[in-house]
Design an enzyme around this catalytic site. Structure first.
Site: not given
Ligand code: COA
Length: 607
Positions: A90, A103, A324, A406, A445, A534
């Site tokens: 960043y 975002p 962010h 499943k 992340t 994402s």
């Protein structure tokens, strides 16, 4: 513990914080093996052999030394990555935050179409925010979980009253936490490009209730009828341009105080003017949230440096944009869901005492600053006009279908994106999905590399009419299993991208030459994220979106609901290799349908 963390972990929100594990440094061999696995579908046999050799050389050369130094760092920090990450991901980045990093989120459309409705909605929204803030201030928010694992809650604590400040070469990040003396008690409201400091607590330190908040917003509208200079455009600028203009602005004491008021505020609330009519209202509103639609739209009526910026239009379009540095989507979306729930509730609390009237923030613009603002306007319009966005809801089915089969819905959707891309581009590319590593203290992340040998085998089979549906279904299940396995590894500290980053930064810090492996073309190709994705699930039918991270890439964000999936898809108009976002969206929708067909038919045939 840094000064932006609580002085005392006192409440239920941090009840397990100290017991959370530390983010590990993965074993070197494991990371190298995994890297080769992810590289395999992307390169030729010969290139793969070269890559194997480079990994061997690294393992027998400088690798162990870097690994040892990284482990040493891990021993000294709560999280060996978090400070590095904040800078690299960043604050060091000089591109505009808008589109490239911040975002946008579009909320379900509000049921109003005039100023009165806009102010009613906005005051309920802020009341919902203040209601939520009590849980942060008192540290009573329940601990979030991923499956059974408790997650680090620090992002929640920092998400209000944080801001990015433009500085030459590297931005600064500030946060005014609730348990320090003199915590912020106001929000910034932007109306007609005018910025207001709006107190949202009374003299008794109690939050204003909805009707008091509405009164505050009415004051703003009354005082702000004349349009102000579009200062918000600075926050769409290249960061060094903005930093220089900021320095100039701060030479004036009035400007400095006004800027500080915005930085210290709890959130920014943008009250937008009506939009021109549009055939695709949702996409148009999405643009309003992501970048503000340029200097002729609402971009001057923004402060994109602020961590949370709510946007409420007059035509029912509402959403938010977030910077962010402070947090990932999930904490923002949880706060948003709380506010949206609150809007629909009838309840309110007693009035607070003695409300201070909103104050319009004053700015004195020198001719230098005016010139910088003209350049910012030009650059913002170029940035905005190049972004192609499509916001849509896939309505045929939601996560109920993959669950009925499943299989993991997230892995199912990721493979649909692989198929959609392959259908047009006919080749696999490096794919980024964000996986949470908040199971670890101060975790952010890790990359889930969604493109695998299995996903490529599946996508190729889907385009081959000679392959039976049964075989396609089998390959799809394998691709899904492989993705799910990578996800589980990534979120439990066995990913590879943060480890490689740590090793490269260790080399840099110790003046060790960057290993050949990291400079290799294929290594770089494998992490050139032409598909950046994402999952950001929400209770509400809201959807997040962001720009592609490379010029010839796409951004995909999705919110899987039980019966539908909301998507935000983006690409750049100036790139002649990528499809318009609407066409790529069609390919995603068709892929989801085709995958449902093969899975359903394979179940029937095995009955
Ligand atoms: N059979 C039946 N159901 C299954 C299943 C299976 N084989 N596998 C998963 N499911 C169910 C899950 O139980 C879950 O049920 P729920 O809807 O009742 O909660 C649901 O399907 C979703 O699971 P899945 O699709 O596998 O995704 P996930 O919730 O595990 O999320 C990630 C996967 C990668 C998105 C998540 O781990 C993560 O990291 N999220 C954060 C990402 C982030 O930070 N994004 C923001 C960046 S700004």
């Amino acid at each position: 513990m840094t000064s932006t963390q609580p002085q005392k972990l006192k409440g239920r929100m941090f009840s397990v914080q100290a017991a959370l594990p530390k983010f590990p440094v993965a074993p070197l061999e494991q990371t190298l093996d995994k890297y080769l696995q992810t590289l395999r579908p992307l390169v030729s046999d010969q290139e793969f052999e070269q890559a194997k050799k480079l990994c061997e050389d690294f393992k027998n050369g400088v690798g162990p030394e870097l690994q040892a130094k990284l482990i040493e760092r891990a021993g000294k920090h709560t999280n060996w990555l978090s400070d590095w990450w904040r800078n690299i991901a960043y604050l060091d980045v000089r591109e505009p935050c808008v589109i490239n990093s911040n975002p946008g989120v579009l909320f379900p459309r509000g049921n109003f179409n005039d100023l009165e409705g806009q102010l009613n909605y906005a005051s309920r929204l802020i009341a919902g925010l203040l209601d939520y803030k009590v849980m942060i201030d008192e540290q009573t928010l329940p601990v979030e979980h991923l499956g059974k694992s408790p997650l680090c809650m620090m992002q929640y604590y920092q998400v209000l009253s944080a801001c990015r400040i433009p500085r030459v070469n590297k931005d600064e990040w500030v946060c005014f936490p609730p348990d320090r003396p003199d915590p912020p008690r106001h929000i910034t409201v932007v109306y007609n490009n005018n910025f207001f400091e709006v107190p949202v607590y009374g003299s008794d330190n109690k939050p204003l209730n909805t009707s008091q908040l509405k009164g505050q917003l009415e004051h703003v509208v009354k005082q702000g009828s004349k349009q102000g200079p579009p200062l918000g455009l600075f926050t769409l600028e290249y960061r060094n341009n903005w930093a220089n203009a900021y320095q100039n602005m701060c030479k004036d004491e009035t400007n400095r105080r006004s800027l500080e008021s915005i930085q210290r505020s709890i959130v920014v609330l943008c009250l937008d003017q009506p939009n021109p009519s549009s055939t695709d209202l949702r996409t148009k509103s999405g643009q309003q949230m992501l970048h503000g639609a340029g200097s002729h739209g609402h971009s001057g009526n923004r402060w994109f440096d602020k961590t949370i910026q709510f946007v409420v239009g007059q035509d029912g379009s509402c959403g938010l944009n977030y910077e962010h540095t402070t947090a990932e989507g999930p904490p923002i979306v949880q706060l948003m869901d709380h506010c949206l729930d609150y809007i629909n509730k009838g309840s309110d609390w007693p009035a607070a005492d003695q409300v201070t009237t909103p104050k319009m923030l004053q700015f004195n613009l020198s001719s230098d600053v005016e010139n910088s603002l003209n350049l910012a306007k030009e650059n913002a319009d170029k940035l905005v006009s190049d972004l192609d966005l499509k916001v849509f809801t896939f309505e045929d089915f939601g996560k109920d279908f993959p669950k009925s089969q499943k299989v993991s819905p997230d892995s199912f959707i990721q493979n649909a994106i692989q198929l959609a891309y392959y259908r047009h581009h006919k080749r696999p590319v490096g794919t980024y999905e964000s996986g949470s590593i908040r199971m670890f203290q101060l975790g952010r992340t890790e990359t889930i590399r969604s493109c695998s040998s299995e996903s490529v085998a599946f996508t190729r089979a889907m385009l081959d009419p000679a392959v039976s549906d049964g075989r396609k279904a089998e390959l799809l299940r394998r691709a899904i299993d492989s993705h799910k396995q990578y996800t589980n590894d990534a979120i439990s500290g066995k990913g590879i991208d943060r480890h490689f980053l740590g090793l490269a930064l260790t080399a840099q810090e110790h003046n060790i030459e960057l290993p050949k492996l990291f400079k290799n073309r294929n290594f770089i190709f494998s992490k050139t994220w032409r598909i950046s994705t994402s999952q950001v699930p929400a209770k509400s039918e809201s959807v997040m979106f962001f720009g592609p991270v490379v010029p010839d890439g796409y951004g995909f964000c999705y919110n899987p609901q039980e019966k539908c999936i909301l998507f935000g898809v983006s690409s750049f108009k100036s790139n002649d290799k990528t499809l318009p976002a609407a066409e790529m969206s069609e390919l995603v929708a068709n892929s989801l349908r085709d995958m449902k067909k093969v899975l359903s038919s394979s179940v029937k045939s095995s009955l």
